[in-house]
Design a protein around this motif. Sequence first.
Motif, mmCIF file in Angstrom:
data_model
loop_
_atom_site.group_PDB
_atom_site.id
_atom_site.type_symbol
_atom_site.label_atom_id
_atom_site.label_comp_id
_atom_site.label_asym_id
_atom_site.label_seq_id
_atom_site.Cartn_x
_atom_site.Cartn_y
_atom_site.Cartn_z
ATOM 1 N N HIS A 1 12.075 39.118 -3.647
ATOM 2 C CA HIS A 1 11.889 38.916 -2.211
ATOM 3 C C HIS A 1 13.008 38.067 -1.626
ATOM 4 O O HIS A 1 13.586 38.405 -0.583
ATOM 5 C CB HIS A 1 10.536 38.233 -1.974
ATOM 6 C CG HIS A 1 10.325 37.775 -0.574
ATOM 7 N ND1 HIS A 1 10.534 36.459 -0.193
ATOM 8 C CD2 HIS A 1 9.941 38.433 0.553
ATOM 9 C CE1 HIS A 1 10.275 36.341 1.101
ATOM 10 N NE2 HIS A 1 9.904 37.506 1.567
ATOM 11 N N GLN A 2 13.342 36.979 -2.291
ATOM 12 C CA GLN A 2 14.381 36.106 -1.748
ATOM 13 C C GLN A 2 15.728 36.817 -1.723
ATOM 14 O O GLN A 2 16.515 36.639 -0.784
ATOM 15 C CB GLN A 2 14.481 34.815 -2.556
ATOM 16 C CG GLN A 2 15.511 33.841 -1.996
ATOM 17 C CD GLN A 2 15.112 32.400 -2.137
ATOM 18 O OE1 GLN A 2 13.978 32.083 -2.478
ATOM 19 N NE2 GLN A 2 16.038 31.515 -1.890
ATOM 20 N N HIS B 1 11.260 43.443 9.188
ATOM 21 C CA HIS B 1 11.366 43.520 7.730
ATOM 22 C C HIS B 1 10.490 42.510 6.989
ATOM 23 O O HIS B 1 9.696 42.895 6.119
ATOM 24 C CB HIS B 1 12.827 43.319 7.300
ATOM 25 C CG HIS B 1 13.715 44.479 7.606
ATOM 26 N ND1 HIS B 1 13.808 45.584 6.788
ATOM 27 C CD2 HIS B 1 14.541 44.716 8.651
ATOM 28 C CE1 HIS B 1 14.667 46.451 7.307
ATOM 29 N NE2 HIS B 1 15.127 45.944 8.436
ATOM 30 N N LEU B 2 10.658 41.240 7.285
ATOM 31 C CA LEU B 2 10.043 40.235 6.427
ATOM 32 C C LEU B 2 8.530 40.152 6.576
ATOM 33 O O LEU B 2 7.833 39.839 5.604
ATOM 34 C CB LEU B 2 10.700 38.873 6.664
ATOM 35 C CG LEU B 2 12.210 38.839 6.330
ATOM 36 C CD1 LEU B 2 12.758 37.433 6.496
ATOM 37 C CD2 LEU B 2 12.484 39.356 4.918
ATOM 38 N N GLU B 3 8.010 40.442 7.752
ATOM 39 C CA GLU B 3 6.546 40.489 7.885
ATOM 40 C C GLU B 3 5.944 41.649 7.086
ATOM 41 O O GLU B 3 5.029 41.426 6.273
ATOM 42 C CB GLU B 3 6.144 40.574 9.360
ATOM 43 C CG GLU B 3 6.087 39.238 10.059
ATOM 44 C CD GLU B 3 5.384 39.315 11.398
ATOM 45 O OE1 GLU B 3 4.431 38.537 11.605
ATOM 46 O OE2 GLU B 3 5.784 40.149 12.239
ATOM 47 N N GLY C 1 3.010 30.647 1.918
ATOM 48 C CA GLY C 1 4.022 29.614 2.136
ATOM 49 C C GLY C 1 5.257 29.816 1.279
ATOM 50 O O GLY C 1 6.372 29.500 1.699
ATOM 51 N N LEU C 2 5.060 30.341 0.076
ATOM 52 C CA LEU C 2 6.199 30.628 -0.797
ATOM 53 C C LEU C 2 7.100 31.674 -0.152
ATOM 54 O O LEU C 2 8.333 31.517 -0.112
ATOM 55 C CB LEU C 2 5.691 31.116 -2.147
ATOM 56 C CG LEU C 2 6.715 31.538 -3.212
ATOM 57 C CD1 LEU C 2 6.121 31.384 -4.603
ATOM 58 C CD2 LEU C 2 7.176 32.979 -3.032
ATOM 59 N N LEU C 3 6.517 32.745 0.367
ATOM 60 C CA LEU C 3 7.316 33.822 0.938
ATOM 61 C C LEU C 3 8.079 33.369 2.177
ATOM 62 O O LEU C 3 9.269 33.687 2.331
ATOM 63 C CB LEU C 3 6.427 35.018 1.276
ATOM 64 C CG LEU C 3 5.772 35.718 0.085
ATOM 65 C CD1 LEU C 3 4.869 36.848 0.558
ATOM 66 C CD2 LEU C 3 6.824 36.257 -0.888
ATOM 67 N N CYS D 1 10.065 28.474 -4.964
ATOM 68 C CA CYS D 1 10.227 29.910 -5.204
ATOM 69 C C CYS D 1 9.814 30.312 -6.615
ATOM 70 O O CYS D 1 9.814 31.503 -6.940
ATOM 71 C CB CYS D 1 11.667 30.333 -4.954
ATOM 72 S SG CYS D 1 12.836 29.728 -6.192
ATOM 73 N N LEU D 2 9.494 29.345 -7.459
ATOM 74 C CA LEU D 2 9.050 29.544 -8.848
ATOM 75 C C LEU D 2 10.197 29.823 -9.813
ATOM 76 O O LEU D 2 9.960 30.119 -10.986
ATOM 77 C CB LEU D 2 8.009 30.662 -8.961
ATOM 78 C CG LEU D 2 6.759 30.527 -8.087
ATOM 79 C CD1 LEU D 2 5.834 31.715 -8.315
ATOM 80 C CD2 LEU D 2 6.040 29.228 -8.373
ATOM 81 N N TYR D 3 11.427 29.692 -9.373
ATOM 82 C CA TYR D 3 12.565 29.947 -10.260
ATOM 83 C C TYR D 3 12.523 29.042 -11.494
ATOM 84 O O TYR D 3 12.914 29.451 -12.585
ATOM 85 C CB TYR D 3 13.873 29.744 -9.493
ATOM 86 C CG TYR D 3 15.113 30.038 -10.300
ATOM 87 C CD1 TYR D 3 15.531 31.344 -10.507
ATOM 88 C CD2 TYR D 3 15.867 29.000 -10.858
ATOM 89 C CE1 TYR D 3 16.671 31.622 -11.253
ATOM 90 C CE2 TYR D 3 17.000 29.269 -11.605
ATOM 91 C CZ TYR D 3 17.392 30.579 -11.805
ATOM 92 O OH TYR D 3 18.517 30.851 -12.550
#
Length: 246
Positions: free
Chosen positions: A82-83, A146-148, A163-165, A217-219
């Motif tokens: 996603h990012q 796009h992002l929605e 919140g992450l997205l 972002c959980l990276y």
Amino acid sequence: MVLLLVVDLDPDLAALRPLGAFFVLRTIGGTPAASRPALPTLAQVYEHRGSDVYGNTLNFRVRKVADALGAQEPRIAASIAHQGLAARLWSVALGCAVLYGHIPDLAPHRLRWDPDASAPDDLWLDAVTWLPGDAGTIAEVVLHGHLEPLAVVLRTEYRPATGLLWGNAGSALAGAARQLGHRADLATRARDLAAELLAHPLLAGTLDGTGRRRSCCLYYRLPGGGLCGDCCFTRAPRSSARGASG
């Protein structure tokens, strides 16, 4: 509604190329057509329509990212995928806005995406039709266009935190503005546009006053992942607390 403009600024978007790979957007009309029309459009991704080549395009991309990074949890790969796509969309829109004063119409049905490509994401535009380059139009095109819908699909398939997205989206926008800031002739306009966009209700509060994100972002959960430069953490959480992050 956005107003289409009939202008011939740069039909091949060649001025984007010196800005780096995240800013490049090729047009199908300027390349051999046989190799690109089979690629799925982003509209197909957002509408859960399968691709003849890749099946479920988004799932294909997430699996590819997971395999490349060794992600054992699908939602981690979904966040990174996603990012990456958000960064490409912001970079193209912001880059065009500061270079040309306009942005191309990046409607999902006009953008083709190769989910099997390496990073940065491979995007192709059917043809260049110009729109105004103000923050409101960019928000309409990138955030709402796009992002929605992308967030809706990802939440349905992988259950990442909302919140992450939006944190990913804010971080990707800030990153595009920083990259443009390396050009003195583009820096002020890029910074001003990014500030306007980050005040949008969907992005407001995603970054703190220093530019660090307020979500993760959980990276860091990837093997050897570490922390991103704008991470909300100053050190990676211990494994016992990881289930509550993001």
